[in-house]
Every structure is written in structure tokens, then in C-alpha cells.
Motif scaffolding. Sequence first.
Motif, mmCIF file in Angstrom:
data_model
loop_
_atom_site.group_PDB
_atom_site.id
_atom_site.type_symbol
_atom_site.label_atom_id
_atom_site.label_comp_id
_atom_site.label_asym_id
_atom_site.label_seq_id
_atom_site.Cartn_x
_atom_site.Cartn_y
_atom_site.Cartn_z
ATOM 1 N N ALA A 1 -28.065 -25.832 10.208
ATOM 2 C CA ALA A 1 -27.159 -24.943 9.474
ATOM 3 C C ALA A 1 -27.314 -25.116 7.964
ATOM 4 N N ILE A 2 -27.576 -26.334 7.513
ATOM 5 C CA ILE A 2 -27.809 -26.564 6.077
ATOM 6 C C ILE A 2 -29.062 -25.827 5.631
ATOM 7 N N GLY A 3 -30.118 -25.896 6.422
ATOM 8 C CA GLY A 3 -31.347 -25.178 6.083
ATOM 9 C C GLY A 3 -31.143 -23.677 6.057
ATOM 10 N N MET A 4 -30.382 -23.170 7.013
ATOM 11 C CA MET A 4 -30.101 -21.735 7.049
ATOM 12 C C MET A 4 -29.235 -21.317 5.856
ATOM 13 N N SER A 5 -28.284 -22.166 5.494
ATOM 14 C CA SER A 5 -27.437 -21.828 4.343
ATOM 15 C C SER A 5 -28.228 -21.869 3.046
#
Length: 121
Positions: free
Chosen positions: A45-49
Motif C-alpha cells: 500500500a505504501i508503494g501504491m500510495s
Amino acid sequence: MLEFWYSDKCTRQIKLIVCIATCVMIYLCSTVQQLSPMFTGISIAIGMSLHGLRALSLKIAADNPYKKGFAILTFVMPLIALITLISMLPAEHRLMLIIQLIGFAAIGLFILSTFPKRRFD
């Protein structure tokens, strides 16, 4: 590095090689100790954000006074999130878990950054 990843100089073949190398690195580290599913999901999720924040920063006009601040925010927010996750990792085999955490964040970025350029012929 993100500028190169999103540029035309980074071809599909380079992106594929980097994705495969990241997956191999994650697999090799997971043979020592696996990252928990909760940490895996959060790091993806951090990478997607990170991709989402970059896409939003590109929509801000160049003459907007908030452009520079948003660029800093795009860099700092994922970094703070990763540091927070790293601090919550167990002490045993911490380096292997950190590598997996960063690798899964990169995979999250790779998934979203390559999707808009796909051609469905």
C-alpha cells in the motif's frame, strides 16, 4: 530514481528485469524469515500510495505555490511510513525483513506505474 522509472528511457524490458530481480530478492530473503502478511500488505500500500502521490503532484500547475511543498510531501510521507514499519519489525533477522519490506513497497509501485502504459490489442 523515480524520474528514470517514469521516463521513456526506462523501457518495458528494463522494468521487467527490475521486477523479476525484486521478486527474486524477496524470495531469497523469505527463505530466512518471512515477512508477516500484515507488513506485506501495508508495504504494498505504501508503494501504491507513492505512485498516487506522484500522479497528484504532476497535476498541480508549475506556477502553483504549493507545487514544491507537495513534491517534498511525496518524498517524505512514504519514507516516514517505511521507517515506522521498520521500527515495528521483530529484532530477529531484521535485515532480511527490511529488504522484504522495501521490496514489497517497490512491487506496489511497479504494479501501478506499469499499468497505465499497457496496450490491450
